[in-house]
Motif scaffolding. Structure first.
Motif, PDB file in Angstrom:
ATOM      1  N   TYR A  91       0.820  -1.201   0.000  1.00  0.00           N
ATOM      2  CA  TYR A  91       0.000   0.000   0.000  1.00  0.00           C
ATOM      3  C   TYR A  91       0.863   1.264   0.000  1.00  0.00           C
ATOM      4  N   GLY A  92       0.601   2.128  -0.968  1.00  0.00           N
ATOM      5  CA  GLY A  92       1.247   3.430  -1.036  1.00  0.00           C
ATOM      6  C   GLY A  92       0.206   4.530  -1.078  1.00  0.00           C
ATOM      7  N   GLU A  93       0.600   5.738  -0.659  1.00  0.00           N
ATOM      8  CA  GLU A  93      -0.352   6.849  -0.609  1.00  0.00           C
ATOM      9  C   GLU A  93       0.429   8.150  -0.496  1.00  0.00           C
ATOM     10  N   LYS A  94      -0.073   9.177  -1.129  1.00  0.00           N
ATOM     11  CA  LYS A  94       0.539  10.500  -1.043  1.00  0.00           C
ATOM     12  C   LYS A  94      -0.535  11.526  -0.738  1.00  0.00           C
ATOM     13  N   ARG A  95      -0.277  12.362   0.295  1.00  0.00           N
ATOM     14  CA  ARG A  95      -1.243  13.378   0.692  1.00  0.00           C
ATOM     15  C   ARG A  95      -0.541  14.719   0.868  1.00  0.00           C
ATOM     16  N   LEU A  96      -1.343  15.777   0.817  1.00  0.00           N
ATOM     17  CA  LEU A  96      -0.806  17.145   0.899  1.00  0.00           C
ATOM     18  C   LEU A  96      -1.427  17.877   2.079  1.00  0.00           C
ATOM     19  N   PHE A  97      -0.570  18.540   2.862  1.00  0.00           N
ATOM     20  CA  PHE A  97      -1.036  19.450   3.915  1.00  0.00           C
ATOM     21  C   PHE A  97      -0.775  20.881   3.461  1.00  0.00           C
ATOM     22  N   SER A  98      -1.837  21.717   3.514  1.00  0.00           N
ATOM     23  CA  SER A  98      -1.683  23.131   3.117  1.00  0.00           C
ATOM     24  C   SER A  98      -2.622  24.021   3.928  1.00  0.00           C
ATOM     25  N   ASN A  99      -2.856  23.640   5.163  1.00  0.00           N
ATOM     26  CA  ASN A  99      -3.832  24.359   5.978  1.00  0.00           C
ATOM     27  C   ASN A  99      -3.325  25.698   6.493  1.00  0.00           C
ATOM     28  N   LEU A 315       2.710  27.162   5.008  1.00  0.00           N
ATOM     29  CA  LEU A 315       3.406  25.895   5.280  1.00  0.00           C
ATOM     30  C   LEU A 315       2.675  24.782   4.544  1.00  0.00           C
ATOM     31  N   THR A 316       3.376  24.126   3.660  1.00  0.00           N
ATOM     32  CA  THR A 316       2.821  22.976   2.941  1.00  0.00           C
ATOM     33  C   THR A 316       3.813  21.828   3.028  1.00  0.00           C
ATOM     34  N   PHE A 317       3.274  20.624   3.047  1.00  0.00           N
ATOM     35  CA  PHE A 317       4.170  19.453   2.971  1.00  0.00           C
ATOM     36  C   PHE A 317       3.411  18.252   2.423  1.00  0.00           C
ATOM     37  N   ASN A 318       4.163  17.386   1.772  1.00  0.00           N
ATOM     38  CA  ASN A 318       3.640  16.111   1.287  1.00  0.00           C
ATOM     39  C   ASN A 318       4.021  15.016   2.268  1.00  0.00           C
ATOM     40  N   TYR A 319       3.106  14.135   2.521  1.00  0.00           N
ATOM     41  CA  TYR A 319       3.434  12.975   3.353  1.00  0.00           C
ATOM     42  C   TYR A 319       2.959  11.703   2.646  1.00  0.00           C
ATOM     43  N   GLU A 320       3.819  10.711   2.671  1.00  0.00           N
ATOM     44  CA  GLU A 320       3.575   9.474   1.956  1.00  0.00           C
ATOM     45  C   GLU A 320       3.544   8.299   2.929  1.00  0.00           C
ATOM     46  N   ARG A 321       2.885   7.252   2.492  1.00  0.00           N
ATOM     47  CA  ARG A 321       2.727   6.053   3.327  1.00  0.00           C
ATOM     48  C   ARG A 321       4.103   5.480   3.685  1.00  0.00           C
ATOM     49  N   LYS A 322       4.304   5.245   4.977  1.00  0.00           N
ATOM     50  CA  LYS A 322       5.567   4.675   5.440  1.00  0.00           C
ATOM     51  C   LYS A 322       5.496   3.156   5.367  1.00  0.00           C
ATOM     52  N   ILE A 323       6.448   2.543   4.682  1.00  0.00           N
ATOM     53  CA  ILE A 323       6.544   1.089   4.588  1.00  0.00           C
ATOM     54  C   ILE A 323       7.680   0.648   5.504  1.00  0.00           C
ATOM     55  N   ASP A 324       7.346  -0.220   6.440  1.00  0.00           N
ATOM     56  CA  ASP A 324       8.303  -0.594   7.483  1.00  0.00           C
ATOM     57  C   ASP A 324       9.170  -1.771   7.068  1.00  0.00           C
ATOM     58  N   GLN A 325      10.431  -1.636   7.383  1.00  0.00           N
ATOM     59  CA  GLN A 325      11.388  -2.715   7.144  1.00  0.00           C
ATOM     60  C   GLN A 325      10.956  -3.981   7.892  1.00  0.00           C
ATOM     61  N   VAL A 418       6.999 -11.930  -0.383  1.00  0.00           N
ATOM     62  CA  VAL A 418       7.531 -10.586  -0.626  1.00  0.00           C
ATOM     63  C   VAL A 418       8.074 -10.069   0.703  1.00  0.00           C
ATOM     64  N   TYR A 419       9.345  -9.675   0.669  1.00  0.00           N
ATOM     65  CA  TYR A 419      10.042  -9.246   1.890  1.00  0.00           C
ATOM     66  C   TYR A 419      10.499  -7.800   1.719  1.00  0.00           C
ATOM     67  N   ILE A 420      10.091  -6.934   2.662  1.00  0.00           N
ATOM     68  CA  ILE A 420      10.466  -5.515   2.626  1.00  0.00           C
ATOM     69  C   ILE A 420      11.766  -5.339   3.404  1.00  0.00           C
ATOM     70  N   ALA A 421      12.815  -4.928   2.729  1.00  0.00           N
ATOM     71  CA  ALA A 421      14.144  -4.885   3.337  1.00  0.00           C
ATOM     72  C   ALA A 421      14.585  -3.480   3.737  1.00  0.00           C
ATOM     73  N   ASP A 422      13.752  -2.471   3.494  1.00  0.00           N
ATOM     74  CA  ASP A 422      14.136  -1.091   3.803  1.00  0.00           C
ATOM     75  C   ASP A 422      12.965  -0.369   4.465  1.00  0.00           C
ATOM     76  N   ASN A 423      13.290   0.701   5.203  1.00  0.00           N
ATOM     77  CA  ASN A 423      12.277   1.672   5.611  1.00  0.00           C
ATOM     78  C   ASN A 423      12.195   2.732   4.523  1.00  0.00           C
ATOM     79  N   PHE A 424      11.002   2.986   4.013  1.00  0.00           N
ATOM     80  CA  PHE A 424      10.890   3.973   2.935  1.00  0.00           C
ATOM     81  C   PHE A 424       9.453   4.462   2.836  1.00  0.00           C
ATOM     82  N   ALA A 425       9.280   5.514   2.046  1.00  0.00           N
ATOM     83  CA  ALA A 425       7.951   6.065   1.794  1.00  0.00           C
ATOM     84  C   ALA A 425       7.513   5.663   0.397  1.00  0.00           C
ATOM     85  N   LEU A 426       6.246   5.312   0.293  1.00  0.00           N
ATOM     86  CA  LEU A 426       5.701   4.878  -1.004  1.00  0.00           C
ATOM     87  C   LEU A 426       4.511   5.760  -1.353  1.00  0.00           C
TER      88      LEU A 426
END
Length: 541
Positions: A91-99, A315-325, A418-426
């Protein structure tokens, strides 16, 4: 001395003990004559090749089941069978904060002191132009320009405006991947403010840091345990222009709309991620103005800031789904056991596993080590397939397949994981599909030429030998005790037994020696007379 009668019983018993008893013990043990694979016997080798996977094309979910590992975050992954393919979903996801954007509004921001012991400026407010502060440092008697009595201790005022933000998602499942902070300010001051370029006059003038102000934006957690300065600016030349110390007011100096200096994007990302580690859904943004009026003269000093204004904050930022190692998910199948093939010895000569795989969208570069793993009986095969090698079209996992013979025991339990070997954002979900799973086993069955039940071929031999020995011992015993004696002796022995037991006996007469000889001579004479008569009869003819 042992009598002959006793020997007649000892000898058969001795023979019986030497031969029959060991055989009897061998039968009762049940082990010595069992069928053994390491025993040389007539046998035949039969060669077979067989597909070991059931429902290899995933036409239904039958024979396959899903498992998730307990490490990492199991919610990052899912699996399903769709359109004849087994899918792994990351699962991946990208969202925007711009409040936070535009001119600060009074309804959103709460004024507060910088610290408990600090003081506010003479005037502060949020108006239609933004967050504004006005202050005049005056050491003399009477009120200053803004109606505040002169006071030497009011040389370092500050004011903060704080806004609480509640995120719509639990940020423990996300990573800040991009951010931007834009803050604009302006200000006006009188020449009576001492700046680095001013020439000081008056009684005993001194200079250390001069008069100055600072505009800034801070990020903090809800409980204010940490603060990160995300943007700031110090207009050290605001009020630039020399003025005689004896003159209260001079010209007005201004700084037009100016951007604060923001932290680099990677640093700002770090600040935001750190703030969310304290509270997964809440954080605060602070707009601040500090004023520092230095006492530069031995006589009364006056420093006037007409307006210090934070005009805009975006202040704006993008945040993406964190995939855990260490997260992992697998499709599994429990295949039939090797021992199910035959009751005879089975030797696996080759085991080749292969399958096809693809991905719906190119794998992210932020996780180069994630992979598809092969496990047999929970033991990992050393060869893996990097997710980065997957394309949008099906391809074979390995030309010629994977040799997994050394992982096969009697059990054959297959897992494709399927094995997740890194911490990363998707930023977007990925689907890895597999199909056409094949495990081809080659094996030999070693079968005897004729059906032989374990131990059966020997037990009948033993039974025959035991029966034969019992018969021989019986015959020998009967001969020794009866038939080796002449008839007359046997009659006498029988008579003696009856007499000993007190039984009645039939009377019989025993001839003397002379009577026996006479009877024998008479019998011979009769034979001679018969022979003479026959010879005379032949002559007459």
């Amino acid at each position: 001395m042992i009598s002959s009668k006793t020997w007649n019983f000892i000898i058969p018993f001795f023979i019986f003990s030497l031969i029959f008893m060991p055989l009897l013990n061998l039968i009762s043990s049940g082990n010595s004559f069992e069928f053994s694979d390491n025993k040389i016997h007539s046998a035949a080798e039969k060669f077979y090749e067989e597909e070991w996977i059931t429902n290899r094309n995933f036409t239904t979910p039958d024979s396959w089941y899903i498992t998730k590992g307990s490490l990492g975050d199991p919610s990052d992954l899912e699996a399903e069978i769709d359109n004849g393919e087994a899918k792994f979903i990351i699962y991946g996801e990208k969202r925007l904060f711009s409040n936070i954007n535009g001119t600060p509004q009074n309804s959103d921001w709460i004024p507060m002191k910088k610290a408990e012991e600090s003081i506010y400026p003479d005037l502060f407010e949020i108006n239609e132009n933004g967050c504004n502060a006005s202050h005049e440092y005056w050491e003399g008697t009477g009120n200053n320009l803004f109606g505040v009595p002169g006071n030497q201790t009011r040389n370092r005022p500050s004011v903060l405006w704080k806004r609480l933000i509640k995120m719509p998602h639990n940020m423990s499942d996300y990573i800040i991947t991009a951010s931007d902070l834009i803050a604009i300010f302006n200000g006006t001051a009188n020449y009576n403010v001492e700046t680095p370029n001013d020439t000081l006059t008056g009684t005993n003038p001194t200079r250390a840091e001069n008069d100055h102000t600072k505009f800034y934006v801070q990020l903090t957690n809800l409980e204010d345990k940490i603060r990160y300065e995300a943007a700031s600016y110090e207009p050290i030349y605001l009020g630039n222009g020399s003025l005689d110390a004896n003159i209260n007011y001079g010209s007005i100096d201004s700084i037009n709309d100016t951007y604060m200096t923001s932290a680099p994007e990677d640093v700002l990302n770090y600040f935001l991620n750190r703030v969310f580690e304290y509270d997964y859904q809440n954080f605060s943004v602070i707009l601040g103005i500090d004023i520092d009026c230095e006492d530069n003269y031995g006589q009364t000093d006056r420093d006037t800031y007409y307006s210090l204004l934070i005009k805009t904050c975006n202040l704006t930022f993008n945040y993406e789904r964190k995939i855990d190692q260490l997260s992992n998910i697998a499709w599994n199948q429990i295949c039939k056991e090797i021992s199910d093939i035959s009751n005879y010895s089975v030797i696996i000569t080759d085991a080749r596993l292969n399958f096809k795989y693809k991905i719906n969208e190119t794998w992210t570069e932020t996780s180069p080590n994630s992979e598809i793993q092969i496990l047999v009986n929970e033991n990992k095969h050393p060869e893996t397939i990097k997710l980065s090698s997957a394309t949008s079209s099906f391809q074979e996992a390995k030309i010629g397949g994977f040799d997994i013979k050394n992982l096969i025991t009697d059990d054959v339990n297959l897992s494709l994981q399927v094995y997740i070997a890194d911490n990363f954002a998707l930023n977007k979900s990925r689907e890895i599909s597999i199909d056409d799973v094949s495990l081809m086993l080659s094996y030999i069955i070693i079968e005897p030429d004729e059906l032989i039940t374990e131990g059966e071929e020997w037990i009948w031999v033993v039974y025959f030998l035991v029966g034969a020995l019992i018969g021989l011992v019986g015959i020998f015993s009967i001969y020794q005790t009866h038939f080796k004696y002449p008839p007359m002796v046997r009659k006498v022995r029988k008579l003696k037994k009856k007499i000993k037991k007190g039984k009645d006996t039939k009377p019989f007469t025993i001839n003397s020696r002379e009577e026996i000889i006479k009877a024998k001579v008479e019998k011979n004479m009769q034979t001679l007379d018969l022979e003479k008569f026959q010879d005379k009869k032949k002559i007459d003819k």
